[in-house]
Design a protein around this motif. Structure first.
Motif, PDB file in Angstrom:
ATOM      1  N   GLN A  25       4.695   6.882  18.061  1.00  0.00           N
ATOM      2  CA  GLN A  25       3.353   6.735  18.244  1.00  0.00           C
ATOM      3  C   GLN A  25       2.975   7.436  19.312  1.00  0.00           C
ATOM      4  N   VAL A  28       2.469  10.942  18.011  1.00  0.00           N
ATOM      5  CA  VAL A  28       1.077  10.963  17.177  1.00  0.00           C
ATOM      6  C   VAL A  28      -0.049  10.914  17.852  1.00  0.00           C
ATOM      7  N   SER A  29      -0.276  10.304  18.922  1.00  0.00           N
ATOM      8  CA  SER A  29      -1.255  10.400  19.942  1.00  0.00           C
ATOM      9  C   SER A  29      -1.497  11.603  20.562  1.00  0.00           C
ATOM     10  N   TRP A  30      -0.357  12.364  20.968  1.00  0.00           N
ATOM     11  CA  TRP A  30      -0.251  13.850  21.512  1.00  0.00           C
ATOM     12  C   TRP A  30      -0.859  14.385  20.395  1.00  0.00           C
ATOM     13  N   ALA A  31      -0.408  14.435  19.228  1.00  0.00           N
ATOM     14  CA  ALA A  31      -0.787  15.476  18.183  1.00  0.00           C
ATOM     15  C   ALA A  31      -2.325  15.303  17.831  1.00  0.00           C
ATOM     16  N   GLN A  32      -2.995  14.019  17.988  1.00  0.00           N
ATOM     17  CA  GLN A  32      -4.395  13.438  17.704  1.00  0.00           C
ATOM     18  C   GLN A  32      -5.108  13.997  19.058  1.00  0.00           C
ATOM     19  N   ALA A  33      -4.685  14.223  20.281  1.00  0.00           N
ATOM     20  CA  ALA A  33      -5.250  14.687  21.349  1.00  0.00           C
ATOM     21  C   ALA A  33      -5.492  16.209  21.148  1.00  0.00           C
ATOM     22  N   ASP A  34      -4.267  17.013  20.702  1.00  0.00           N
ATOM     23  CA  ASP A  34      -4.277  18.206  20.475  1.00  0.00           C
ATOM     24  C   ASP A  34      -5.292  18.505  19.282  1.00  0.00           C
ATOM     25  N   ALA A  35      -5.242  17.668  18.424  1.00  0.00           N
ATOM     26  CA  ALA A  35      -6.249  18.125  17.340  1.00  0.00           C
ATOM     27  C   ALA A  35      -7.746  18.034  17.737  1.00  0.00           C
ATOM     28  N   ALA A  36      -8.007  16.964  18.615  1.00  0.00           N
ATOM     29  CA  ALA A  36      -9.320  16.513  19.038  1.00  0.00           C
ATOM     30  C   ALA A  36      -9.576  18.044  19.997  1.00  0.00           C
ATOM     31  N   ARG A  39     -10.373  21.072  17.733  1.00  0.00           N
ATOM     32  CA  ARG A  39     -11.734  20.623  17.140  1.00  0.00           C
ATOM     33  C   ARG A  39     -12.971  21.174  18.245  1.00  0.00           C
TER      34      ARG A  39
END
Length: 169
Positions: A25, A28-36, A39
């Protein structure tokens, strides 16, 4: 008894599963932060590129308008020069016609006065005078045509050079 043996094995499995799930988890949250962040950087880059494109289009439009104004101005100047050249050619043609008329009048007067001997001489002179007058007329028409054409081409050439120089900057 050992402290590890007090806790049932399934609890250890559950604890290991919770640790692995929590780690995943976090990943995943670090990857989402990187993706944001990516973006956001992409949106900023797109905005920067669109702004640069807008400025380039505006600059190109401005340059095109400047060139068009310069070409229009050169064309107007060339039209003015052509009108002056046409007027000069017309004046030269009128002068030629007046000269031909005076020559014909002089020929007529010389034939009108004189005796029989001079009448025969004047008849021969009149024939040559008519040939000369016709030759002058044709020559005048040719001169008028070539002068007008030379003026037109000269004005067009100068206009082309001026337009190129102004558009070039």
């Amino acid at each position: 008894m050992n402290a590890l043996q007090v806790v049932p094995a399934w609890c250890w499995w559950l604890l290991a599963l919770a640790l692995v799930g929590g780690g995943q988890q976090l990943r995943v949250s670090w990857a989402q932060a990187d993706a944001a962040g990516a973006r956001s950087e992409l949106a900023d880059y797109r905005l920067e590129v669109s702004e640069r494109d807008r400025r380039a289009v505006a600059q190109a439009r401005t340059e095109e308008q400047r060139r068009q104004r310069a070409a229009d101005e050169v064309e107007q100047n060339a039209q003015g020069e052509l009108e002056v050249a046409r007027a000069d050619a017309d004046r030269a043609g009128d002068a030629l016609q007046r000269l031909q008329q005076r020559y014909a009048d002089l020929e007529q007067r010389s034939r009108a006065c004189g005796n029989a001997v001079t009448a025969q001489l004047s008849q021969a002179a009149g024939a040559t005078a008519r040939v000369r007058a016709e030759l002058f007329g044709r020559l005048g028409e040719a001169v008028r045509f070539y002068a007008a054409e030379a003026d037109r081409r000269g004005v067009a050439g100068r206009a082309c050079e001026a337009a190129y120089d102004r558009v070039k900057g």
